[in-house]
Design an enzyme around this catalytic site. Structure first.
Site, PDB file in Angstrom:
ATOM      1  CE1 TYR A 158     -95.298   0.773 -19.180  1.00  0.00           C
ATOM      2  CE2 TYR A 158     -95.757   2.993 -19.955  1.00  0.00           C
ATOM      3  CZ  TYR A 158     -95.073   2.134 -19.119  1.00  0.00           C
ATOM      4  OH  TYR A 158     -94.175   2.629 -18.211  1.00  0.00           O
ATOM      5  CG  PHE A 168     -92.709  -5.416 -15.238  1.00  0.00           C
ATOM      6  CD1 PHE A 168     -92.217  -4.338 -15.941  1.00  0.00           C
ATOM      7  CD2 PHE A 168     -93.119  -6.538 -15.941  1.00  0.00           C
ATOM      8  CE1 PHE A 168     -92.143  -4.359 -17.328  1.00  0.00           C
ATOM      9  CE2 PHE A 168     -93.046  -6.581 -17.313  1.00  0.00           C
ATOM     10  CZ  PHE A 168     -92.563  -5.484 -18.013  1.00  0.00           C
ATOM     11  CG  ASP A 169     -93.517   0.464 -15.880  1.00  0.00           C
ATOM     12  OD1 ASP A 169     -94.114   1.232 -15.102  1.00  0.00           O
ATOM     13  OD2 ASP A 169     -92.719   0.861 -16.746  1.00  0.00           O
ATOM     14  CB  ILE A 185     -86.831  -2.888 -24.934  1.00  0.00           C
ATOM     15  CG1 ILE A 185     -88.362  -2.866 -24.886  1.00  0.00           C
ATOM     16  CG2 ILE A 185     -86.232  -2.722 -23.558  1.00  0.00           C
ATOM     17  CD1 ILE A 185     -88.962  -3.984 -24.062  1.00  0.00           C
ATOM     18  CE1 TYR A 211     -85.309  -2.621 -20.076  1.00  0.00           C
ATOM     19  CE2 TYR A 211     -87.214  -4.076 -19.950  1.00  0.00           C
ATOM     20  CZ  TYR A 211     -86.684  -2.802 -20.015  1.00  0.00           C
ATOM     21  OH  TYR A 211     -87.516  -1.715 -20.013  1.00  0.00           O
ATOM     22  CG  PHE A 229     -94.922  -4.296 -22.660  1.00  0.00           C
ATOM     23  CD1 PHE A 229     -94.940  -3.309 -21.681  1.00  0.00           C
ATOM     24  CD2 PHE A 229     -93.749  -5.003 -22.861  1.00  0.00           C
ATOM     25  CE1 PHE A 229     -93.814  -3.051 -20.915  1.00  0.00           C
ATOM     26  CE2 PHE A 229     -92.623  -4.741 -22.100  1.00  0.00           C
ATOM     27  CZ  PHE A 229     -92.651  -3.769 -21.124  1.00  0.00           C
TER      28      PHE A 229
END
Length: 244
Positions: A158, A168-169, A185, A211, A229
């Site tokens: 992902y 961010f990830d 989440i 979040y 995502f």
């Protein structure tokens, strides 16, 4: 927060400034990390610097911090008594926290409005589908395997980005990751269940399914951020599948 804890944080910042910088330089590019203690000093300073910033205390006078630390180490007499120092720091800390909280509320409001506007426009784009909860998704590649239940373990690749494109990830920096689908989440729990093994989807997750107003402090995700995502579902319950 206790006064002693706050002073400890201040001292770490000052130690970093003395060991890693000179009076004319504050850039990270100018910090020499040649030894273990150099790296320790920098790491402690950086972490505590971020903490001060998060608490709304980034306007602390760095030169005065250095002067106070030197005076303490050299045993000089302070112009303030211990009680006076405690009082002035506590007063400043309270005001700084109030200011930080106000700024965070404003940021949360702006992020929420921006996210709603983005999602309202995005749902009209070709291929974008919307669930009852408000989750938006687009099928990039159809899968052919099983779909997971919320209690299943999934293996995925992902990438997560903010609306401005900031990553961010990402698992693509390393290996695929595995986790129980009911321990992430809500947007992930719902969205990945729509996929089949081998599929690749893009998700636009509203703040309420991500979040919300309270993301991890100090992380890259702000309050009420809408998240994007891209997810590849590689396997459902991979351990049981390999055992067969």
């Amino acid at each position: 927060m206790k006064f002693t804890t706050l002073l400890f944080g201040f001292s770490l910042i000052t130690a970093f400034l003395i060991s890693g910088c000179n009076s004319n330089s504050g850039s990270a590019a100018d910090v020499s990390l040649e030894s273990t203690i150099d790296s320790v000093s920098y790491s402690l300073g950086y972490s505590n610097g971020r903490f001060l910033k998060q608490q709304g205390m980034s306007d602390v006078d760095v030169e005065k911090l250095i002067a106070g630390l030197r005076a303490g180490i050299e045993g000089q007499e302070s112009p303030l008594t211990q009680v006076e120092m405690m009082q002035v720091v506590r007063s400043y800390q309270m005001k700084a926290q109030q200011k930080a909280a106000q700024m965070r509320r404003q940021e949360a409001k702006e992020n929420l409005e921006e996210g709603k506007a983005f999602l309202a426009e995005n749902k009209e784009k070709e291929g974008v589908q919307v669930t009852e909860s408000g989750l938006q998704y687009k099928v990039l590649e159809e899968g052919s395997g099983p779909s997971p239940d919320s209690t299943d373990i999934v293996r995925v690749h992902y990438e997560g980005t903010l609306l401005d494109g900031t990553v961010f990830d990402s698992s693509y920096d390393g290996q695929p990751v595995e986790f129980p689908l009911d321990q992430v989440i809500e947007g992930w729990t719902e969205g990945v269940q729509l996929m089949q093994e081998g599929g690749k989807f893009k998700f636009w997750i509203p703040a309420g399914l991500a979040y919300g107003a309270n993301p991890r402090p100090g992380g890259p995700i702000g309050p009420n951020e809408t998240l994007i995502f891209t997810v590849e579902l590689l396997a459902v319950n991979p351990d049981s599948a390999s055992a067969e």
